[in-house]
Every structure is written in C-alpha cells, then in structure tokens.
Write an enzyme that holds these catalytic residues in place. Structure first.
Site, PDB file in Angstrom:
ATOM      1  N   LYS A   1       0.673  -1.260  -0.059  1.00 19.52           N
ATOM      2  CA  LYS A   1      -0.179   0.075  -0.050  1.00 19.52           C
ATOM      3  C   LYS A   1       0.725   1.207   0.168  1.00 19.52           C
ATOM      4  CE  LYS A   1      -1.832   1.589   4.099  1.00 19.52           C
ATOM      5  NZ  LYS A   1      -1.322   3.024   4.386  1.00 19.52           N
ATOM      6  N   ASN A   2       1.860   1.202   0.874  1.00 16.31           N
ATOM      7  CA  ASN A   2       2.675   2.644   1.068  1.00 16.31           C
ATOM      8  C   ASN A   2       3.700   2.480  -0.184  1.00 16.31           C
ATOM      9  OD1 ASN A   2       1.560   3.222   3.536  1.00 16.31           O
ATOM     10  ND2 ASN A   2       3.086   2.783   4.638  1.00 16.31           N
TER      11      ASN A   2
ATOM     12  N   ARG B   1      -4.300  10.816   4.734  1.00 18.42           N
ATOM     13  CA  ARG B   1      -2.922  11.502   4.658  1.00 18.42           C
ATOM     14  C   ARG B   1      -2.263  11.586   3.557  1.00 18.42           C
ATOM     15  NH1 ARG B   1       0.020  14.124   8.404  1.00 18.42           N
ATOM     16  NH2 ARG B   1       1.814  13.663   7.300  1.00 18.42           N
TER      17      ARG B   1
ATOM     18  N   CYS C   1      -3.154  12.983  13.258  1.00 14.60           N
ATOM     19  CA  CYS C   1      -3.768  11.860  13.016  1.00 14.60           C
ATOM     20  C   CYS C   1      -3.630  11.087  14.331  1.00 14.60           C
ATOM     21  CB  CYS C   1      -3.558  11.229  12.195  1.00 14.60           C
ATOM     22  SG  CYS C   1      -1.721  10.575  12.051  1.00 14.60           S
TER      23      CYS C   1
ATOM     24  N   ARG D   1       2.040  15.055  12.981  1.00 10.80           N
ATOM     25  CA  ARG D   1       2.516  14.686  11.613  1.00 10.80           C
ATOM     26  C   ARG D   1       2.359  15.922  10.780  1.00 10.80           C
ATOM     27  NH1 ARG D   1       0.178   8.707   9.666  1.00 10.80           N
ATOM     28  NH2 ARG D   1       1.725   8.720   8.461  1.00 10.80           N
ATOM     29  N   PRO D   2       3.381  16.858  11.208  1.00 13.20           N
ATOM     30  CA  PRO D   2       3.292  18.139  10.395  1.00 13.20           C
ATOM     31  C   PRO D   2       3.792  17.862   9.122  1.00 13.20           C
ATOM     32  CG  PRO D   2       5.215  18.068  11.991  1.00 13.20           C
ATOM     33  CD  PRO D   2       4.369  17.014  12.213  1.00 13.20           C
TER      34      PRO D   2
ATOM     35  N   ASP E   1       5.817   0.804  11.605  1.00 11.74           N
ATOM     36  CA  ASP E   1       4.659   0.066  11.387  1.00 11.74           C
ATOM     37  C   ASP E   1       4.506  -1.162  11.909  1.00 11.74           C
ATOM     38  OD1 ASP E   1       3.820   2.438  10.230  1.00 11.74           O
ATOM     39  OD2 ASP E   1       4.195   1.801   8.003  1.00 11.74           O
TER      40      ASP E   1
ATOM     41  N   ILE F   1       9.767   7.188  16.134  1.00 14.59           N
ATOM     42  CA  ILE F   1       9.389   7.775  15.091  1.00 14.59           C
ATOM     43  C   ILE F   1       8.089   8.609  15.208  1.00 14.59           C
ATOM     44  CG2 ILE F   1       8.672   7.440  12.651  1.00 14.59           C
ATOM     45  CD1 ILE F   1      11.645   6.616  13.181  1.00 14.59           C
TER      46      ILE F   1
ATOM     47  N   ARG G   1      -8.295  -0.190   5.364  1.00 16.58           N
ATOM     48  CA  ARG G   1      -7.257   0.785   4.805  1.00 16.58           C
ATOM     49  C   ARG G   1      -6.151   0.127   4.403  1.00 16.58           C
ATOM     50  NH1 ARG G   1      -5.528   4.822   8.358  1.00 16.58           N
ATOM     51  NH2 ARG G   1      -4.229   4.937   6.608  1.00 16.58           N
TER      52      ARG G   1
HETATM   53  C1  UD1 Z   1       5.065   6.845   5.889  1.00 16.56           C
HETATM   54  C2  UD1 Z   1       4.214   5.631   5.986  1.00 16.56           C
HETATM   55  C3  UD1 Z   1       3.756   5.255   7.348  1.00 16.56           C
HETATM   56  C4  UD1 Z   1       5.207   5.177   8.251  1.00 16.56           C
HETATM   57  C5  UD1 Z   1       5.992   6.292   8.258  1.00 16.56           C
HETATM   58  C6  UD1 Z   1       7.270   5.943   8.875  1.00 16.56           C
HETATM   59  C7  UD1 Z   1       2.960   6.212   4.098  1.00 16.56           C
HETATM   60  C8  UD1 Z   1       1.629   6.332   3.263  1.00 16.56           C
HETATM   61  N1  UD1 Z   1       3.023   6.105   5.095  1.00 16.56           N
HETATM   62  O1  UD1 Z   1       4.406   8.054   6.718  1.00 16.56           O
HETATM   63  O2  UD1 Z   1       3.123   4.174   7.319  1.00 16.56           O
HETATM   64  O3  UD1 Z   1       4.659   4.650   9.553  1.00 16.56           O
HETATM   65  O4  UD1 Z   1       6.308   6.630   6.786  1.00 16.56           O
HETATM   66  O5  UD1 Z   1       7.852   4.814   8.282  1.00 16.56           O
HETATM   67  O6  UD1 Z   1       3.923   5.856   3.353  1.00 16.56           O
HETATM   68  N2  UD1 Z   1       7.580  14.752  10.131  1.00 16.56           N
HETATM   69  C9  UD1 Z   1       7.785  16.004  10.688  1.00 16.56           C
HETATM   70  N3  UD1 Z   1       7.676  16.891   9.498  1.00 16.56           N
HETATM   71  C10 UD1 Z   1       7.466  16.383   8.142  1.00 16.56           C
HETATM   72  C11 UD1 Z   1       7.237  15.183   7.947  1.00 16.56           C
HETATM   73  C12 UD1 Z   1       7.384  14.417   8.806  1.00 16.56           C
HETATM   74  O7  UD1 Z   1       7.937  16.434  11.616  1.00 16.56           O
HETATM   75  O8  UD1 Z   1       7.156  17.448   7.413  1.00 16.56           O
HETATM   76  C13 UD1 Z   1       7.702  13.790  11.258  1.00 16.56           C
HETATM   77  C14 UD1 Z   1       6.469  12.963  11.462  1.00 16.56           C
HETATM   78  O9  UD1 Z   1       5.684  13.562  12.131  1.00 16.56           O
HETATM   79  C15 UD1 Z   1       6.909  11.772  12.006  1.00 16.56           C
HETATM   80  C16 UD1 Z   1       8.355  11.332  11.402  1.00 16.56           C
HETATM   81  O10 UD1 Z   1       8.674  12.669  11.009  1.00 16.56           O
HETATM   82  O11 UD1 Z   1       6.963  11.869  13.543  1.00 16.56           O
HETATM   83  C17 UD1 Z   1       8.238  10.397  10.336  1.00 16.56           C
HETATM   84  O12 UD1 Z   1       7.359  10.809   9.251  1.00 16.56           O
HETATM   85  P1  UD1 Z   1       7.469  10.500   7.903  1.00 16.56           P
HETATM   86  O13 UD1 Z   1       8.426   9.241   7.538  1.00 16.56           O
HETATM   87  O14 UD1 Z   1       7.167  11.699   6.963  1.00 16.56           O
HETATM   88  O15 UD1 Z   1       6.073   9.304   7.470  1.00 16.56           O
HETATM   89  P2  UD1 Z   1       4.971   9.485   6.481  1.00 16.56           P
HETATM   90  O16 UD1 Z   1       5.583   9.706   5.192  1.00 16.56           O
HETATM   91  O17 UD1 Z   1       3.962  10.506   6.951  1.00 16.56           O
END
Ligand code: UD1
Length: 426
Positions: A22-23, A94, A118, A123-124, A311, A333, A403
C-alpha cells in the site's frame, strides 16, 4: 459498522500470499500525474486507501480503472486540469498529500489541503514544504491549503532535517521534471521510496542513489511509464510472521522480500521463533515456526529504514505480551504510537508506558474482550493478540484494517485461525 471477531485459535498452519505494498502504491499512483500517457500498475492491493487515491486522481480529471482480479490499476493522467486536493479527501487519507510534488513537477502549480494530525501524532508537513522551497517553489499556506507556485521550479540541494518518507517522495517527484540537478541529502531509505524512484526511472527519469541517504536527480523533460509492478508489502508480511510467532505453528509467508525485513526478522528470531528464508527468484518465501516458549527481547527500537519499522511495533508488542520475561519497546518515529497499549492491557497484558518507552512484562495468558482500534497497525496487533486470548475478541472500528490489509480475515482463516467479519447495521 463491521467488526472482526477473533476466537482463541489453534497454532497456525499453511501458506499466505503477500499483497502489493500500500505504502509503495499510493505515492506511485500520485506520481502517475507526472506522466503524459496512461500508466498501468501491477500488484496493486484492493484496499480502501487505494480507492481513496483513485477518487482523488479522478476528482482532478484523471481516469482510473481497477481490475481487482488481476490487481491491475490503469491511470490516465492526460486530462488532469484541476490541480487541487480538497480537504474532504485529504482529511480522510493523509497520503493524498503525496500529490503535491507530482502536481508541482508536472503542472507547476498545486493547491493541496493541509492534512492535520492523526491518531499516532501531530504529523506536520514542514519538511515537505522546506524541500519544495529548496527547489525554487513558492509556498503559501492559506485557508488550510498549501498553495504552491512552481513557475520557478529548478533542481538544487535539498537537505531534509529528518529522513521523512513522504517528504523524500514529494521532493523526488518535484525534482524529476525540474531543470538541472537535485541532490537530496538525508533522504529516507525505505523500500517504498526506492520503489517510487524505480518507477520514475522506468519512465525515463534520471535518478541515482535511491536506497541510500543521498539521492541524485537529473531533471528530464517528460516521463512515460507503460507498466510497473508494485513491490510486496513488507508490513503485511511482518504482520503474518508476528501472528505465527505468537500463535505458534508453521506458516509459509509467500512472495515477500527478506531484504526489506532484516531488522524485524533479527528481533523476531530473538523471541525464539525459527525463520527460514527460501529465495524464489526476486522474491522470497519465509517459513516461520514456533513451538517453544516466547523469549523476551531486551530492547526493540523503532528507527528509520533499515532499522526496525514503526509500522510493525504494535504487532511485535502483541508477540511480547506472552514472553517469559520483560521486554522494552522504544518508539522513536511517532510521538503517540502506543494507543494499542491500553487495549492490550484490557486483554490482560501487563504493559507500562514511560514517555516513548513501553515495558512489556510477559503474562501467561490473555483474555478476549471488545477492543477499539485507533489506527491501522494497532488494529492488526489486536487481531493477532486475539488469536491467543481466551474467549472472543471483538475488534471494533474495522475500517482502519480495511485501509491497509487485503482480506485479513480470509487470509488468517486460511491458516486455521478462528477469525470472521461480523457485519452490523446492514
Ligand atoms: C510513512 C508511511 C507510514 C510510516 C512512516 C514512517 C505512507 C503512506 N505512510 O508516513 O506508514 O509509519 O512513513 O516509516 O507511506 N515529520 C515532520 N515533518 C514533516 C514530515 C514528517 O515532523 O514534514 C515527522 C512525522 O511527524 C513523524 C516522522 O517525521 O514523527 C516520520 O514521518 P514520515 O517519515 O514523514 O512518515 P510518513 O511519510 O507520513
């Protein structure tokens, strides 16, 4: 609303086929917006999130068709005109935010709703926006929307403060059609990021270094991908491996990739679970076997890839609930990813939380109860805990599972688990 009902089950036996990731599929679907001709994706799982992303692409003028028997999704992006991702769609999923980079890359303009928080954390998207600004994109946030002006889009150095998966994906998609060279430093190394880069390369993109922390992109004028198969879902594979480790028995998890699961497999082995990997060409079968007691693990720490995946944290915790001793689980994370703990404790587990650390003291047995899922992976942990809990476990809010897990109840039932979906209010 449906629920999943799990009865205490015998040890699991048989084979389970792993679906497409999915991801990986979601950002690649968004990246299809970069192409000027129809794209056919193979091995696309039949999941609510995939259909949500289809709806989003169609709302912009794209045309999609999903063949659920063949797991094939065709996307025609050639008539996309409406370059907006509305709040109503982004709030439900998201991953809709992944269209930002592709829209900026192809149309030089985008209007995408801010996703909001969420269940697992705030998750900014600051890292996504900073990455695009490094590529010359002007960003404004107005009325809850990110308005991106990419008229001056060009390659450049992108330094990510954290190796965010989504930010790396958005940056890659904006850079691939940006004139000049982009170097993404501190890039996420997750297999799903590599799959996206490989998809772009299949379409004529010039990208090197995917899978490492430094990705080089040389901008090209156009992209066209005829067909591309999505990689197998490492998180789904890990979930079935965890289920068999907890319930015992012997299960063959078919069609996954060992290299995507190294850290998880190493920790699972520490629990006393036997794992045998059989290579089948580019994919692997993993045979998981456990008959003796579950051993505790001194420390499981979630980290960016190639570390232990966040995950799979909840599912591993479910396994450790029945270990002969205490284990430590540290989540680095997401700041709020222990929502499953209170539900596991309601089932008789003994877990205490201190900040980002959980101490899991093994108990002899769990007892079934109604439990509430808070997010996708937490739901999966509750399902596998239900396999070993006395009596019946009812998992409510099953839409979380839908999902991300294709036919979870059918796949588990195929292994001899007593799992069924209960439809209510129909
Ligand atoms: C993706 C995956 C999710 C997985 C995560 C970490 C998808 C659809 N989802 O989510 O299942 O758990 O990777 O492996 O692929 N962060 C910030 N600012 C930002 C972006 C991220 O502070 O602009 C923080 C997030 O809040 C979190 C951390 O960085 O604490 C990791 O997030 P990120 O790697 O971006 O995860 P996603 O891409 O949202």
């Amino acid at each position: 609303m449906d629920s999943i009902q799990v009865e205490k089950s015998p040890p699991l036996h048989g084979e389970v086929q792993i679906s497409g990731s999915k991801n990986a599929a979601l950002p690649i679907m968004a990246a299809a917006l970069l192409c000027d001709e129809p794209v056919v994706l193979g091995n696309v799982p039949d999941l609510a999130d995939i259909h949500g992303m289809e709806r989003l692409l169609c709302s912009m003028g794209g045309v999609t068709h999903y063949d659920s028997a063949a797991k094939r999704l065709s996307i025609d992006p050639s008539r996309v005109r409406w370059i907006e991702a509305p709040y109503d769609l982004v709030r439900k999923m998201r991953a809709s935010f992944f269209v930002l980079g592709p829209l900026v890359g192809r149309h030089r303009h985008a209007r995408v709703s801010m996703p909001g928080g969420c269940a697992i954390g705030a998750r900014p998207v600051n890292i996504h926006l900073k990455a695009l600004e490094s590529l010359g994109v002007r960003i404004e946030v107005e009325h809850g929307y990110v308005v991106a002006d990419g008229s001056k889009l060009r390659g450049g150095p992108v330094n990510l403060d954290f190796p965010s998966v989504g930010a790396t994906e958005n940056a890659l998609c904006a850079a691939v059609l940006a004139p000049g060279e982009t170097v993404i430093e501190n890039a996420a190394r997750e297999p799903e990021v590599t799959d996206l880069a490989d998809f772009l390369v299949a379409g004529g993109g010039k990208i090197e270094g995917q899978g490492t922390s430094t990705i080089h992109v040389q901008g090209v004028d156009r992209l066209s991908v005829k067909s591309y198969p999505i990689i197998p879902d490492r998180i789904e594979a890990g979930t079935y491996l965890a289920a068999a480790a907890l319930a015992g028995g012997e299960v063959r998890v078919r069609g996954c990739r060992q290299k995507d699961l190294t850290a998880f497999l190493a920790d699972l082995r520490q629990t006393g679970t036997e794992l045998e990997v059989e290579s089948q060409g580019s994919l692997d079968d993993i045979v998981v076997r456990r008959s003796g007691p579950i051993q505790p693990i001194s420390e499981v720490v979630t980290l960016p890839f190639p570390g232990f995946p966040t995950d799979l944290q909840a599912q591993m915790m479910a396994v450790l609930c029945l270990a002969e001793g205490a284990s430590i689980v540290r989540e680095t994370i997401f700041e709020n990813r222990f929502m499953h703990v209170s539900e596991l404790n309601r089932m008789g587990a003994d877990i205490t939380i201190n900040g980002n650390t959980a101490i899991v003291r093994g108990v002899k047995t769990l007892s079934g109860s109604p439990v509430m899922a808070s997010d996708l992976r937490a739901s999966a942990a509750l399902v596998i805990a239900g396999l070993v809990a006395r009596g019946t476990t009812d998992i409510l809010r099953v839409y979380h599972l839908d999902r991300g897990y294709e036919h979870i109840e059918t796949k588990l039932a195929g292994l001899g688990a007593k799992v069924k979906r209960v439809r209510t209010g129909a």
